[in-house]
Design a protein around this motif. Structure first.
Motif, short mmCIF file in Angstrom:
data_model
loop_
_atom_site.label_atom_id
_atom_site.label_comp_id
_atom_site.label_asym_id
_atom_site.label_seq_id
_atom_site.Cartn_x
_atom_site.Cartn_y
_atom_site.Cartn_z
N VAL A 72 -0.80 -3.74 2.16
CA VAL A 72 -0.18 -3.31 3.41
C VAL A 72 -1.27 -3.00 4.43
CG1 VAL A 72 1.88 -2.40 2.29
CG2 VAL A 72 -0.08 -0.91 2.62
N ASP A 76 3.67 2.06 7.94
CA ASP A 76 5.04 1.70 8.27
C ASP A 76 5.57 0.56 7.41
OD1 ASP A 76 4.98 3.63 10.26
OD2 ASP A 76 4.34 2.21 11.81
N GLU A 77 4.68 -0.19 6.77
CA GLU A 77 5.11 -1.31 5.94
C GLU A 77 5.62 -0.85 4.58
OE1 GLU A 77 2.15 -4.37 5.66
OE2 GLU A 77 1.50 -4.08 7.73
N ILE A 78 5.39 0.42 4.23
CA ILE A 78 5.87 0.95 2.95
C ILE A 78 7.20 1.64 3.20
CG2 ILE A 78 5.33 2.38 0.96
CD1 ILE A 78 2.39 2.20 1.69
N ASP A 79 8.25 1.04 2.72
CA ASP A 79 9.59 1.56 2.97
C ASP A 79 9.78 2.92 2.30
OD1 ASP A 79 12.29 1.36 3.92
OD2 ASP A 79 12.90 0.95 1.86
N GLY A 80 10.35 3.88 3.04
CA GLY A 80 10.69 5.17 2.47
C GLY A 80 9.67 6.26 2.67
N GLN A 82 7.83 9.22 4.30
CA GLN A 82 8.08 10.23 5.32
C GLN A 82 6.75 10.71 5.89
OE1 GLN A 82 10.74 12.76 2.69
NE2 GLN A 82 11.90 12.86 4.61
N LEU A 187 6.21 10.03 -0.38
CA LEU A 187 7.07 8.93 -0.82
C LEU A 187 7.69 9.32 -2.16
CD1 LEU A 187 8.13 5.97 -0.69
CD2 LEU A 187 6.06 5.32 -1.96
N ASP A 194 7.90 0.89 -9.56
CA ASP A 194 8.05 0.62 -8.13
C ASP A 194 6.71 0.24 -7.52
OD1 ASP A 194 8.50 0.88 -5.27
OD2 ASP A 194 10.29 2.06 -5.74
N ARG A 196 5.75 0.26 -4.61
CA ARG A 196 5.33 1.13 -3.51
C ARG A 196 4.38 2.24 -3.97
NH1 ARG A 196 10.85 3.09 -1.19
NH2 ARG A 196 11.27 3.11 -3.44
N GLN A 199 1.01 0.73 -3.66
CA GLN A 199 0.74 0.51 -2.24
C GLN A 199 0.37 1.81 -1.54
OE1 GLN A 199 4.47 -1.34 -1.11
NE2 GLN A 199 3.58 -3.40 -1.18
#
Length: 258
Positions: A72, A76-80, A82, A187, A194, A196, A199
Motif C-alpha cells: 500500500v 487510506d488504501e487499508i480498508d477499516g 480508524q 485497525l 486477514d 490487512r 499491510q
C-alpha cells in the motif's frame, strides 16, 4: 631384313602405347562425398536452456507482481483503519489513564516505554507503557485470548518476532479478535489470516511523519524481561525520556471574532 621394333616398356607394351581403358594402369579412387552434419544435440540443449531461463524469469516476475499487489502507498488504501488526532506533547504520568480508545492509540503515558523490538508478550502489558512505545513509532498488535486460537497467535507472533518497532500482547476484554495500533491509527479484524494485518504493520512501523518521536529507541530489555501488566501500578523500569515538546496543534487555538 627384320623390321625395327619399338623398344618395349617395362609393362611389356611398346613405347607410346596406352593401356586399354579399364585395364591395368592407375586410376584415381572415387572421392567420398560426406554431407555436412548439423549439431542437433547442441541446438536442442541451447533451446532447452533458453526455455528454462524464460520460465525462471517469468516466474520471478509473477512473484514480484503478486507481492506488490499487497503493498500500500497510503493508509487510506487499508480498508477499516480508524485515524485519530493525538498531537505530540502528551504528558508523562504515573497514574492510570482512562483512555478513550480501547486499546489506546495515543494520549498521556508512562515515562518508561514497553520494549517494542519485536517483542512477544504473553501477558496484558500495562497500557500506559505500551502507548509510550507507540509514541516511538511502534506497531502494537493485540488479541483477545478468548477469541483466537494458538495457531492464530503463532501467526501474529511470526509477524512480530525479530521486527524492531513491533510488539504483541493479549488484551483482556478486547471487542474484536485482533486489533492493531500505531500512534493515531487503529485497525480491528476478525481473523489472523486477514491480509490487512501485514499491510498495517508494514506500512506503519516507524512510518515517517506518523508518530511524534522519530529516532527514539524501542529498547527496554528490563521491561521485556519482567513486563508490567495492566494490573500493576506505575513502576520505574528501564530507560525513560523527556516528554516531546508540544506541537502547535496540541493546544486548542482560539480565534477572535471579527
Amino acid at each position: 631384313m627384320a623390321k625395327d621394333r619399338k623398344p618395349a616398356t617395362g609393362n611389356g607394351r611398346p613405347a607410346g602405347k596406352r593401356a586399354p581403358a579399364g585395364k591395368g594402369g592407375r586410376t584415381r579412387p572415387a572421392a567420398n562425398v560426406v554431407a555436412p552434419q548439423r549439431p542437433w544435440g547442441l541446438i536442442a540443449a541451447a533451446v532447452a536452456v533458453v526455455v528454462f531461463a524464460a520460465a525462471v524469469i517469468t516466474y520471478a516476475v509473477i512473484q514480484v507482481n503478486r507481492s506488490k499487489e499487497d503493498e500500500v502507498q497510503s493508509i487510506d488504501e487499508i480498508d477499516g483503519v480508524q485515524t485519530f488526532d493525538y498531537a505530540a506533547g502528551q504528558e508523562h504520568v504515573t497514574t492510570e489513564v482512562d483512555y478513550t480508545e480501547s486499546p489506546p492509540v495515543g494520549g498521556p503515558h508512562d515515562g518508561n516505554w514497553a520494549d517494542c523490538t519485536g517483542t512477544v508478550y504473553d501477558v496484558d502489558i500495562r497500557h500506559e507503557n505500551a502507548v509510550h512505545g507507540l509514541e516511538h513509532g511502534a506497531v502494537w498488535i493485540t488479541y483477545n485470548p478468548d477469541r483466537v486460537s494458538d495457531g492464530d497467535i503463532a501467526k501474529l507472533a511470526d509477524l512480530v518476532e525479530g521486527e524492531n518497532g513491533r510488539m504483541l500482547s493479549p488484551y483482556a476484554g478486547l471487542d474484536s479478535p485482533i486489533s492493531l495500533q500505531s500512534w493515531n491509527h487503529q485497525l480491528k479484524v476478525d481473523s489472523a489470516d486477514d491480509i490487512r494485518i501485514e499491510q498495517f504493520a508494514d506500512f506503519l512501523t516507524f512510518r515517517a511523519g506518523e508518530f511524534p518521536e522519530p529516532g527514539a529507541s524501542c529498547e527496554n530489555p528490563a521491561f521485556a524481561a519482567d513486563p508490567l501488566t495492566e494490573a500493576d501500578s506505575s513502576t520505574p523500569i528501564g530507560p525513560s525520556d523527556m516528554p516531546t515538546a508540544p506541537t502547535p496543534s496540541a493546544d486548542p487555538t482560539e480565534t477572535s471574532a471579527p
